[in-house]
Motif scaffolding. Structure first.
Motif, short mmCIF file in Angstrom:
data_model
loop_
_atom_site.label_atom_id
_atom_site.label_comp_id
_atom_site.label_asym_id
_atom_site.label_seq_id
_atom_site.Cartn_x
_atom_site.Cartn_y
_atom_site.Cartn_z
N TYR A 87 8.34 1.40 -10.79
CA TYR A 87 7.38 0.73 -11.67
C TYR A 87 7.79 0.83 -13.14
CZ TYR A 87 3.94 -0.16 -7.99
OH TYR A 87 3.28 -0.63 -6.89
N SER B 232 0.45 -1.24 -10.76
CA SER B 232 -0.07 -2.54 -10.35
C SER B 232 -0.93 -3.18 -11.43
CB SER B 232 -0.90 -2.40 -9.06
OG SER B 232 -0.13 -1.87 -8.02
N THR C 263 0.04 -2.22 -0.51
CA THR C 263 1.29 -2.08 -1.26
C THR C 263 2.45 -1.83 -0.30
OG1 THR C 263 0.14 -1.20 -3.20
CG2 THR C 263 2.50 -0.76 -3.03
#
Length: 356
Positions: free
Chosen positions: A26, A65, A119
Motif C-alpha cells: 500500500y 483502501s 480484499t
C-alpha cells in the motif's frame, strides 16, 4: 526462561513479516515503520503492559483502501495516531466503548471482517496463480492445524510464493508482467510527511479511529488473558497512537495492538519488547524489502480471507446479533460497504429509533 521469551518473540516476528509485505504493497515504507516499533518497545517497558504492537492487517487494509494516494494514507495514519494517543492519555477509551455498546462495536468488527475477506478475493483476481494457491493453502492449513493463524499465514505465503516463482520461471510471461508484480521499494527512506487535510482524509481518520477503538479493546484484552495479566487499554492506546504518528510522519505504516504469542512466554513483557526490537532490526537492515522483491503481494490473500471470513466475522457477528440483531446487522452491513465510522453512525441511528 530467556530462551523461551526469545523463541516466542521470533515466532511473532515471523507472523508479522507477511503483513509487513501487505503494508509495503500500500506504499508504506518499512524502514520508517521501524521508528514506530521502537516507540512501542519503550511504551511497553514504561507502562509495564503485556500487549505489544505490530503490523495489523485490519488497519493496514483500512488505511490503504481509504486513502486515494500514498500521501493521503500517511496523513490518515498520522492523524489517527494523534487522536488515539489523546484518547488513551485522557482515559477515554472505556467510556467510548460503553457509549457505542457491544452490538454496534461487534457489528463494526464483523463488517471489517467482510472487508478483509473481500480484499483477499480481489487479490486472487489480480494474480490468479499466487492468490488462488494462497487461498487454498490458507484455508486448508487453518483447519488442519486446529485454527492456528501463525501456521496459516506462514505456510500459505511460503507455498504461494514458491508456486508463483516456479510457474513464472517456466512461463512465457513478458518482462512487463514481471515488472508489474514487483513491489515499489522507492519509499524505503525517512521523509517528513506532507500534510494534507480534505474531506476524504477527515472521514477516513474517523473510520480508522473507530476501527482501532474496537481493535485495541479486543486484541489487548485477548493478549492479556493469554498472559494471565490485567491490561490497561488506555495506556496501550497511548503508546500505539504515538507509534502510529511517529511511523507515518516519516513515511511508515500503522502499527497496532495485536493478539500476540509473546503473551504465552514466561516473561510476556520482556518477550514483547524483544519482538519489537527484533522487528526494528529486521526493518532497519532491510531484510524484508529484499525478500519482497521475490514475494508477490497477493501471497497474503488467503490469510486475509481466513482472518476476515473465518475469524473476525463469525465471532463478532454472533456476539453483536445476540445483543441487538437489528442494530448489529445494520452496523455490519453499512461498515462492510463503507467504513467503520459510517457503520457506527448507522448503528446509533437504528438504536435511537428502536429504543434498544
Amino acid at each position: 526462561m530467556f530462551l523461551q521469551d526469545l523463541l516466542a518473540a521470533i515466532a511473532v516476528v515471523i507472523n508479522g513479516l507477511p503483513q509487513g509485505l501487505l503494508s509495503l504493497n500500500y506504499g508504506f515504507g518499512l524502514l520508517p515503520t521501524a521508528a514506530g516499533f521502537l516507540v512501542g518497545a519503550v511504551g511497553m517497558v514504561v507502562f509495564g503492559q503485556v500487549a505489544p504492537i505490530s503490523f495489523q492487517a485490519e488497519s493496514i487494509v483500512m488505511a490503504g483502501s481509504l486513502g486515494k494516494n500514498r500521501n493521503e494514507r500517511l496523513n490518515i495514519v498520522f492523524f489517527t495516531g494523534i487522536i488515539m494517543a489523546i484518547i488513551g492519555a485522557l482515559g477515554l477509551l472505556n467510556p467510548t466503548i460503553d457509549f457505542i455498546g457491544p452490538a454496534i462495536l461487534n457489528g463494526m468488527m464483523a463488517g471489517v471482517g467482510i472487508m478483509l475477506a473481500k480484499t483477499g478475493i480481489v487479490m486472487c483476481k489480480e494474480n490468479k496463480i499466487a492468490g488462488s494457491v494462497s487461498m487454498a493453502s490458507a484455508i486448508l492449513v487453518y483447519f488442519l492445524t486446529d485454527n492456528d493463524l501463525i501456521y496459516t499465514i506462514v505456510i500459505s505465503v511460503f507455498v504461494s510464493t514458491i508456486v508463483y516463482i516456479l510457474v513464472n520461471r517456466y512461463s512465457q510471461k513478458t518482462e512487463k508482467d514481471n515488472v508489474e508484480s514487483t513491489l515499489d521499494l522507492s519509499n524505503e527512506k525517512f521523509e517528513p510527511l506532507k500534510f494534507v487535510c480534505n474531506y476524504n482524509v477527515i472521514r477516513s481518520v474517523l473510520a480508522l479511529v473507530t476501527l482501532q477503538i474496537g481493535g485495541n479493546i479486543a486484541y489487548a484484552s485477548v493478549t492479556g488473558s493469554i498472559a494471565g495479566a490485567a491490561v490497561d487499554v488506555d495506556k496501550i492506546t497511548l503508546y500505539s497512537g504515538i507509534a502510529d504518528s511517529v511511523s507515518s510522519f516519516f513515511g511508515g505504516g500503522p502499527v497496532e495492538a495485536i493478539i500476540s504469542g509473546t503473551a504465552a512466554a514466561p516473561n510476556p513483557v520482556r518477550s514483547g519488547v524483544l519482538m519489537m526490537v527484533i522487528m526494528t532490526v529486521v526493518l532497519v537492515i532491510r531484510i524484508l524489502p529484499k525478500v519482497a522483491k521475490h514475494v508477490p503481494s497477493q501471497s497474503i490473500a488467503g490469510f486475509l480471507f481466513v482472518l476476515g471470513a473465518l475469524v473476525v466475522f463469525p465471532d463478532n457477528a454472533a456476539t453483536g446479533l445476540s445483543e441487538a440483531p437489528m442494530v448489529a446487522g445494520v452496523a455490519t452491513i453499512v461498515t462492510s460497504v463503507t467504513d467503520p465510522f459510517i457503520g457506527m453512525i448507522a448503528g446509533l441511528i437504528v438504536r435511537f429509533f428502536t429504543g434498544v
